[in-house]
Design a protein around this motif. Sequence first.
Motif, mmCIF file in Angstrom:
data_model
loop_
_atom_site.group_PDB
_atom_site.id
_atom_site.type_symbol
_atom_site.label_atom_id
_atom_site.label_comp_id
_atom_site.label_asym_id
_atom_site.label_seq_id
_atom_site.Cartn_x
_atom_site.Cartn_y
_atom_site.Cartn_z
ATOM 1 N N ALA A 1 0.828 -1.211 0.000
ATOM 2 C CA ALA A 1 0.000 0.000 0.000
ATOM 3 C C ALA A 1 0.855 1.250 0.000
ATOM 4 N N PHE A 2 1.914 1.254 0.819
ATOM 5 C CA PHE A 2 2.779 2.435 0.917
ATOM 6 C C PHE A 2 3.571 2.643 -0.371
ATOM 7 N N VAL A 3 4.196 1.584 -0.866
ATOM 8 C CA VAL A 3 5.024 1.717 -2.066
ATOM 9 C C VAL A 3 4.183 2.157 -3.259
ATOM 10 N N LEU A 4 3.080 1.487 -3.498
ATOM 11 C CA LEU A 4 2.279 1.807 -4.682
ATOM 12 C C LEU A 4 1.658 3.198 -4.592
ATOM 13 N N HIS A 5 1.114 3.545 -3.418
ATOM 14 C CA HIS A 5 0.439 4.838 -3.324
ATOM 15 C C HIS A 5 1.420 5.993 -3.148
ATOM 16 N N ARG B 1 -8.741 -5.966 0.448
ATOM 17 C CA ARG B 1 -9.226 -5.017 1.458
ATOM 18 C C ARG B 1 -10.080 -3.969 0.767
ATOM 19 N N THR B 2 -10.761 -3.169 1.555
ATOM 20 C CA THR B 2 -11.487 -2.031 1.005
ATOM 21 C C THR B 2 -10.510 -0.894 0.752
ATOM 22 N N PRO B 3 -10.877 0.069 -0.097
ATOM 23 C CA PRO B 3 -9.994 1.224 -0.294
ATOM 24 C C PRO B 3 -9.690 1.951 1.015
ATOM 25 N N ALA B 4 -10.665 2.032 1.909
ATOM 26 C CA ALA B 4 -10.435 2.701 3.196
ATOM 27 C C ALA B 4 -9.400 1.935 4.017
ATOM 28 N N ALA B 5 -9.465 0.620 4.003
ATOM 29 C CA ALA B 5 -8.500 -0.195 4.745
ATOM 30 C C ALA B 5 -7.108 -0.066 4.131
ATOM 31 N N ALA B 6 -7.045 -0.011 2.798
ATOM 32 C CA ALA B 6 -5.759 0.167 2.126
ATOM 33 C C ALA B 6 -5.150 1.519 2.494
ATOM 34 N N ARG B 7 -5.995 2.540 2.581
ATOM 35 C CA ARG B 7 -5.532 3.863 2.983
ATOM 36 C C ARG B 7 -4.959 3.833 4.408
ATOM 37 N N GLN B 8 -5.619 3.112 5.288
ATOM 38 C CA GLN B 8 -5.134 3.000 6.664
ATOM 39 C C GLN B 8 -3.789 2.289 6.731
ATOM 40 N N LEU B 9 -3.620 1.245 5.919
ATOM 41 C CA LEU B 9 -2.345 0.525 5.883
ATOM 42 C C LEU B 9 -1.222 1.450 5.434
ATOM 43 N N ALA B 10 -1.474 2.222 4.392
ATOM 44 C CA ALA B 10 -0.453 3.149 3.894
ATOM 45 C C ALA B 10 -0.135 4.215 4.932
#
Length: 294
Positions: free
Chosen positions: A126-130, A146-155
């Motif tokens: 999530a961090f590398v790609l975003h 995951r959901t987009p919101a969950a991916a955002r939280q991971l990043a």
Amino acid sequence: MDDRAWLAQRFEEQRPRLRAVAYRMLGSVSEADDAVQEAWLRLSRSDPSAVENLGAWLTTVVARVALNLLRSRAQRREEPLDVHVPDPIVSRESGLDPEHEAVLADSVGLALLVVLETLTPAERLAFVLHDMFGVPFEEIAPMIERTPAAARQLASRARRRVRGRAPAPDPDLARQRAVVDAFFAAARNGDFDGLVAVLDPDVVLRSDGGTRRTRLSVVYRGASTVAEQAITFGRLSPFARPALVNGAAGVVVAAQGRPLSVMGFTVTDGRIVAIDVLSDPDRLARLDLAVLDD
């Protein structure tokens, strides 16, 4: 030009970006190249007319391959490695060649890669790609289920860890080199005070000796401790050859053409805040050390 030649040309246009994604994900040059090669194999077996955005499609493939490798890597380890220095990319001090420049865009230093190693596979993706490649969370989410919101939280979680533990190097390469040269001059002369003067009080030295040099797999913290170690190994200073290590001032320590270690330095505000040393003979043998040919 036939269809396969056209497809190969389009793929080669994407290769620098794909290698950059894979290297940041994996911290391994050989595994990054394997991931890119796997993307080509999948593309060559697919129907390119069904691919709307080739760059995005290939990025997704490489990211998924890298994610699986990271998960497999974690499962294989019964215990986490105490010290692991990612593969360094070594270039002549005169400058990065175009291939290395593409992979190392945005100053991907060893200190940053070391921190990325501490993230979970999903956080790292999530961090590398975003954050590094601007991929939207809507595209990242399906890769990690995951959901987009969950991916955002991971990043976001990964970003906090990176900011707190991966110092940004000085942008002035000449200033970096001056500090590194002063470090080796002091080590060579046994000048403890001179070493402390160029080391940040909270400097971290990480050394990865691999499975054959486990005694060299250690972490030292603090200017005094690192200075003592530098004096101990000061006899190797004459064998240190200036090089760029992940685009920053570093050295290759080599004797009679045989590499003994690669040392990457992170210099911030005129002082060394991190030293990352790879002395694993097996991994050194796999690196491109063309700098030794001078």
